[in-house]
Motif scaffolding. Sequence first.
Motif, short mmCIF file in Angstrom:
data_model
loop_
_atom_site.label_atom_id
_atom_site.label_comp_id
_atom_site.label_asym_id
_atom_site.label_seq_id
_atom_site.Cartn_x
_atom_site.Cartn_y
_atom_site.Cartn_z
N ARG A 113 0.83 -1.21 0.00
CA ARG A 113 0.00 0.00 0.00
C ARG A 113 0.86 1.25 0.00
O ARG A 113 0.49 2.27 -0.61
N THR A 114 2.00 1.23 0.66
CA THR A 114 2.88 2.40 0.68
C THR A 114 3.39 2.74 -0.71
O THR A 114 3.33 3.89 -1.16
N VAL A 115 3.89 1.72 -1.42
CA VAL A 115 4.39 1.95 -2.78
C VAL A 115 3.25 2.37 -3.71
O VAL A 115 3.41 3.26 -4.55
N ASP A 116 2.09 1.75 -3.54
CA ASP A 116 0.95 2.07 -4.41
C ASP A 116 0.52 3.52 -4.23
O ASP A 116 0.25 4.23 -5.21
N MET A 117 0.48 4.02 -2.99
CA MET A 117 0.09 5.40 -2.74
C MET A 117 1.17 6.38 -3.18
O MET A 117 0.86 7.50 -3.64
N LEU A 118 2.44 5.98 -3.08
CA LEU A 118 3.51 6.86 -3.56
C LEU A 118 3.41 7.07 -5.07
O LEU A 118 3.70 8.16 -5.58
N LEU A 119 3.02 6.03 -5.79
CA LEU A 119 2.85 6.16 -7.24
C LEU A 119 1.71 7.13 -7.57
O LEU A 119 1.78 7.86 -8.56
N VAL A 120 0.67 7.13 -6.75
CA VAL A 120 -0.45 8.06 -6.98
C VAL A 120 -0.03 9.49 -6.64
O VAL A 120 -0.31 10.43 -7.40
N VAL A 121 0.65 9.65 -5.50
CA VAL A 121 1.06 10.99 -5.06
C VAL A 121 2.05 11.61 -6.05
O VAL A 121 1.99 12.81 -6.35
N LYS A 127 -4.82 6.39 -10.24
CA LYS A 127 -5.54 5.78 -9.13
C LYS A 127 -4.76 4.58 -8.63
O LYS A 127 -3.88 4.07 -9.33
N PRO A 128 -5.03 4.12 -7.41
CA PRO A 128 -4.29 2.98 -6.87
C PRO A 128 -4.38 1.75 -7.77
O PRO A 128 -5.41 1.48 -8.38
N PHE A 129 -3.29 1.03 -7.83
CA PHE A 129 -3.23 -0.17 -8.65
C PHE A 129 -3.86 -1.37 -7.96
O PHE A 129 -4.43 -2.26 -8.61
N LEU A 130 -3.76 -1.42 -6.63
CA LEU A 130 -4.23 -2.57 -5.88
C LEU A 130 -5.76 -2.67 -5.94
O LEU A 130 -6.48 -1.73 -5.57
N VAL A 136 -4.85 -10.91 -7.07
CA VAL A 136 -4.84 -12.31 -7.52
C VAL A 136 -3.65 -12.55 -8.44
O VAL A 136 -2.95 -13.57 -8.35
N PHE A 137 -3.41 -11.61 -9.35
CA PHE A 137 -2.26 -11.71 -10.25
C PHE A 137 -0.96 -11.72 -9.46
O PHE A 137 -0.04 -12.51 -9.74
N LEU A 138 -0.85 -10.83 -8.48
CA LEU A 138 0.36 -10.74 -7.66
C LEU A 138 0.56 -12.02 -6.86
O LEU A 138 1.70 -12.50 -6.71
N TYR A 139 -0.51 -12.59 -6.33
CA TYR A 139 -0.41 -13.85 -5.58
C TYR A 139 0.13 -14.97 -6.46
O TYR A 139 0.95 -15.78 -6.02
N MET A 140 -0.32 -15.01 -7.72
CA MET A 140 0.17 -16.04 -8.63
C MET A 140 1.69 -15.94 -8.81
O MET A 140 2.40 -16.96 -8.80
N LEU A 141 2.21 -14.72 -8.94
CA LEU A 141 3.65 -14.54 -9.08
C LEU A 141 4.39 -14.91 -7.81
O LEU A 141 5.42 -15.60 -7.84
N CYS A 168 2.43 -4.52 -12.07
CA CYS A 168 2.07 -3.19 -12.56
C CYS A 168 2.43 -3.02 -14.03
O CYS A 168 1.66 -2.45 -14.82
N SER A 169 3.60 -3.51 -14.41
CA SER A 169 4.05 -3.36 -15.80
C SER A 169 3.19 -4.17 -16.76
O SER A 169 3.00 -3.78 -17.92
N TYR A 170 2.66 -5.31 -16.29
CA TYR A 170 1.93 -6.19 -17.18
C TYR A 170 0.44 -5.83 -17.29
O TYR A 170 -0.12 -5.82 -18.38
N ILE A 171 -0.20 -5.51 -16.17
CA ILE A 171 -1.65 -5.26 -16.21
C ILE A 171 -2.01 -3.86 -15.72
O ILE A 171 -3.20 -3.55 -15.56
N GLY A 172 -1.01 -3.02 -15.47
CA GLY A 172 -1.28 -1.66 -14.99
C GLY A 172 -1.82 -0.75 -16.09
O GLY A 172 -1.79 -1.08 -17.28
N THR A 173 -2.28 0.42 -15.67
CA THR A 173 -2.87 1.36 -16.62
C THR A 173 -1.83 2.19 -17.35
O THR A 173 -2.11 2.76 -18.40
N LYS A 174 -0.61 2.27 -16.82
CA LYS A 174 0.45 3.05 -17.45
C LYS A 174 1.29 2.16 -18.36
O LYS A 174 1.44 0.96 -18.14
N LEU A 175 1.85 2.78 -19.40
CA LEU A 175 2.72 2.03 -20.31
C LEU A 175 4.05 1.67 -19.66
O LEU A 175 4.64 0.64 -19.97
N GLY A 176 4.52 2.51 -18.77
CA GLY A 176 5.79 2.24 -18.10
C GLY A 176 5.78 2.78 -16.68
O GLY A 176 5.27 3.88 -16.43
#
Length: 229
Positions: A113-121, A127-130, A136-141, A168-176
């Motif tokens: 959650r800390t990293v996710d909110m830092l990306l938003v700030v 918006k948050p990625f989580l 579920v995707f993260l758990y699989m990895l 984030c890189s695979y299913i996130g909303t940003k290209l990079g």
Amino acid sequence: MELMYFYISTMTISQLIKVTLSKRKEYLNVCIMARKKTTKKSMKRSALQLSPAPLAVKKQKIQVSSPASALTHEMVLDNVCTAELLYLLGEFLCRRCRNVGRLTPWVSTSWLRTVDMLLVVSRRQRKPFLCPGSVVFLYMLCRDCVSAEVSSKKELCAELLICFYISCSYIGTKLGYRARSFMLGSDGQEFWKRTLDITKRMSHKMLQINISPQFFAQVLADLKNRTDS
């Protein structure tokens, strides 16, 4: 006169007989035709009873049964909470990394959650990625890549954030995404080496979970049922 009357009577009787026979023949023909029609109708009825269901009925059955088979990711995630799945992910990490002392499910949740909110700030994402799907995707990895030999929180956090970066890189909303936000320390070489290794090893499953709701549902069920293998 009597002979004449007898001749006329005889002619009349013979004519009557002929007429009667002709009428009887017509009546028999009518009966035969009626019987043939009845037989044809009965054969048609029996054929309808023995034949499969009409096409309209088949279409109706297909239309009723098709929605049940058309499973989607949204249907799988119905009534699923992000906080609950993050806690289950934290429980999995506690079971897997028994050598890490004082590890609770909330510790890994706070890292993510800390990293996710830092990306938003920092406006790296709007918006948050989580969300339930990304957890579920993260758990699989994590299930396939986080080793049971991890012995410290720092090492575990590094492994978890690498999996988070790949998610984030695979299913996130940003290209990079900026990799620096997911790194611990300045060892970028080790970060990229581990990232490429996981990506190569998990590319098939990452594609499968993205296109197959059935596989996605199975991974979610494993997370809920605490099935780690």
